[in-house]
Design a protein around this motif. Structure first.
Motif, PDB file in Angstrom:
ATOM      1  N   LEU A   1      19.000 -27.269   0.654  1.00  0.00           N
ATOM      2  CA  LEU A   1      19.971 -26.384   0.002  1.00  0.00           C
ATOM      3  C   LEU A   1      21.330 -26.447   0.689  1.00  0.00           C
ATOM      4  O   LEU A   1      21.435 -26.230   1.906  1.00  0.00           O
ATOM      5  CB  LEU A   1      19.471 -24.939   0.016  1.00  0.00           C
TER       6      LEU A   1
ATOM      7  N   GLY B   1      27.403 -16.500   1.082  1.00  0.00           N
ATOM      8  CA  GLY B   1      26.123 -17.104   1.407  1.00  0.00           C
ATOM      9  C   GLY B   1      25.982 -17.457   2.869  1.00  0.00           C
ATOM     10  O   GLY B   1      24.968 -18.023   3.279  1.00  0.00           O
TER      11      GLY B   1
ATOM     12  N   THR C   1      21.521 -13.569   4.117  1.00  0.00           N
ATOM     13  CA  THR C   1      21.438 -14.476   2.967  1.00  0.00           C
ATOM     14  C   THR C   1      20.783 -15.785   3.359  1.00  0.00           C
ATOM     15  O   THR C   1      19.961 -16.342   2.617  1.00  0.00           O
ATOM     16  CB  THR C   1      22.838 -14.745   2.394  1.00  0.00           C
TER      17      THR C   1
ATOM     18  N   SER D   1      17.141 -15.283   3.517  1.00  0.00           N
ATOM     19  CA  SER D   1      16.589 -15.178   2.166  1.00  0.00           C
ATOM     20  C   SER D   1      16.426 -16.559   1.535  1.00  0.00           C
ATOM     21  O   SER D   1      15.396 -16.857   0.899  1.00  0.00           O
ATOM     22  CB  SER D   1      17.499 -14.322   1.289  1.00  0.00           C
ATOM     23  N   LEU D   2      17.422 -17.392   1.687  1.00  0.00           N
ATOM     24  CA  LEU D   2      17.372 -18.737   1.113  1.00  0.00           C
ATOM     25  C   LEU D   2      16.274 -19.566   1.766  1.00  0.00           C
ATOM     26  O   LEU D   2      15.542 -20.304   1.089  1.00  0.00           O
ATOM     27  CB  LEU D   2      18.730 -19.422   1.279  1.00  0.00           C
ATOM     28  N   GLN D   3      16.142 -19.450   3.085  1.00  0.00           N
ATOM     29  CA  GLN D   3      15.076 -20.170   3.768  1.00  0.00           C
ATOM     30  C   GLN D   3      13.707 -19.668   3.325  1.00  0.00           C
ATOM     31  O   GLN D   3      12.766 -20.463   3.168  1.00  0.00           O
ATOM     32  CB  GLN D   3      15.257 -20.025   5.277  1.00  0.00           C
TER      33      GLN D   3
ATOM     34  N   GLU E   1      12.911 -21.167  -0.075  1.00  0.00           N
ATOM     35  CA  GLU E   1      12.520 -22.577   0.041  1.00  0.00           C
ATOM     36  C   GLU E   1      11.091 -22.702   0.556  1.00  0.00           C
ATOM     37  O   GLU E   1      10.339 -23.582   0.119  1.00  0.00           O
ATOM     38  CB  GLU E   1      13.480 -23.319   0.973  1.00  0.00           C
TER      39      GLU E   1
ATOM     40  N   ASP F   1      15.215 -11.073  -8.671  1.00  0.00           N
ATOM     41  CA  ASP F   1      16.186 -11.001  -7.571  1.00  0.00           C
ATOM     42  C   ASP F   1      16.849  -9.626  -7.639  1.00  0.00           C
ATOM     43  O   ASP F   1      17.617  -9.341  -8.559  1.00  0.00           O
ATOM     44  CB  ASP F   1      17.208 -12.131  -7.741  1.00  0.00           C
TER      45      ASP F   1
ATOM     46  N   LEU G   1      20.942 -16.162  -4.623  1.00  0.00           N
ATOM     47  CA  LEU G   1      19.496 -16.316  -4.493  1.00  0.00           C
ATOM     48  C   LEU G   1      18.852 -16.725  -5.814  1.00  0.00           C
ATOM     49  O   LEU G   1      17.917 -17.530  -5.834  1.00  0.00           O
ATOM     50  CB  LEU G   1      18.866 -15.017  -3.978  1.00  0.00           C
TER      51      LEU G   1
ATOM     52  N   ALA H   1      19.687 -20.375  -6.278  1.00  0.00           N
ATOM     53  CA  ALA H   1      18.867 -21.177  -5.374  1.00  0.00           C
ATOM     54  C   ALA H   1      17.434 -21.283  -5.876  1.00  0.00           C
ATOM     55  O   ALA H   1      16.801 -22.343  -5.779  1.00  0.00           O
ATOM     56  CB  ALA H   1      18.889 -20.568  -3.974  1.00  0.00           C
TER      57      ALA H   1
END
Length: 316
Positions: A127, A157, A162, A165-167, A170, A181, A189, A192
């Protein structure tokens, strides 16, 4: 057109709360400078992946700048803001040094100047967040690009909450999941989630400005055009059976969301909660366990925590 800039020096842990107070007071947008952004850049195993100049960042704490139309600004607004910020201490948030200053600025001085601090950021191996005004070439075929024009209100981001959250997304998305979300903000998010292969994604935010911001960012990413963005108070009244609920919001707001997330999650579904300051971690973990969630993983970056919790399978 002239604007009034209300600038609040505060602690990093109170940035989101102070931002919300300023926006609810009528601000047309906020800009955030956080000393921790310099130290919280993730590493992908090949060294630092975002080249920053330390002199561009505060030495400590954070600065939240809010902008109000001069014609709509009044001293009563300032008094209300000060009172609400002081009330954050009641819920255990540090607000020091809590210095508020007011100045007048021309629109051209703030509308685009913040962009110089916002560049492409590789969050994980897969990402990468790219500002819409910047050219970027992917480094490998599996890299997913998230285009954002975050504006002044809902972030870029780059905040640790954040990133966590993204990790988490994934780590958890396998493909075709239904995802809700909650507190979507810029929509990063939700976007993503689609980039990682989610199926149906619906984004919620109480603030109509956030809903518009998220929708505008979704339009920048063709693969995410089917994301639905709706104004709603957390998951109140929502009955969509879902695989994953993700929420990057304050711990105090996550607590009432826990039973709502439980009610919409399928057995085996996951609740990804971020935005939790370290001092609130045990409180959130305790309530998750009382709701009978199974704690799968606790992630941490500096003073911020994210939790991945699972609603047990029916036969567990």
């Amino acid at each position: 057109m002239n604007w009034i800039e209300v600038s609040v020096q505060t602690a990093t842990e109170s940035v989101d709360a102070v931002s919300n107070i300023l926006i609810e007071a009528g601000s047309e947008g906020v800009a955030i400078e956080d000393s921790q952004d310099f130290f919280n850049v993730p590493d992908d195993g090949f060294g630092q992946i975002w080249k920053l100049d330390r002199s561009d960042f505060l030495e400590e704490g954070a600065l939240v700048k809010a902008y109000f139309l001069e014609t709509l600004f009044s001293p009563e607004i300032v008094s209300s803001i000060k009172e609400q910020i002081l009330n954050l201490k009641v819920v255990g948030l540090s607000i020091e040094p809590n210095i508020l200053t007011i100045s007048e600025v021309a629109e051209t001085n703030w509308a685009t100047a913040w962009k110089q601090y916002y560049h492409s950021l590789k969050i994980t191996r897969f990402l990468t967040i790219v500002p819409n005004w910047e050219d970027y070439e992917t480094e490998h075929t599996d890299e997913r690009i998230i285009r954002l024009d975050p504006g002044l209100a809902f972030g870029t981001g780059t905040h640790p909450t954040t990133i966590l959250s993204l990790q988490s997304l994934e780590n958890c998305i396998r493909g075709n999941e239904t995802i809700l979300d909650v507190g979507t903000g810029s929509g990063v998010l939700s976007i993503a989630a689609k980039a990682l292969g989610a199926g149906k994604v619906r984004a919620y935010d109480l603030d109509d400005v956030a809903v518009r911001s998220a929708y505008d960012n979704i339009l920048l990413n063709d693969y995410a055009l089917d994301v639905e963005v709706v104004a709603n108070n957390l998951l109140a009244g929502i009955e969509i059976e879902t695989d994953i609920v993700v929420a990057n919001i304050l711990a105090e707001i996550i607590l009432p969301l826990i039973p709502q997330a439980w009610s919409v999650l399928k057995p085996g579904g996951l609740f990804l909660a971020s935005g939790i300051i370290e001092t609130k971690k045990e409180t959130v973990l305790t309530q998750l366990k009382e709701q009978e969630f199974e704690i799968i993983q606790v992630l941490q970056m500096k003073d911020w925590v994210a939790i991945i919790a699972k609603k047990p399978e029916e036969d567990e």
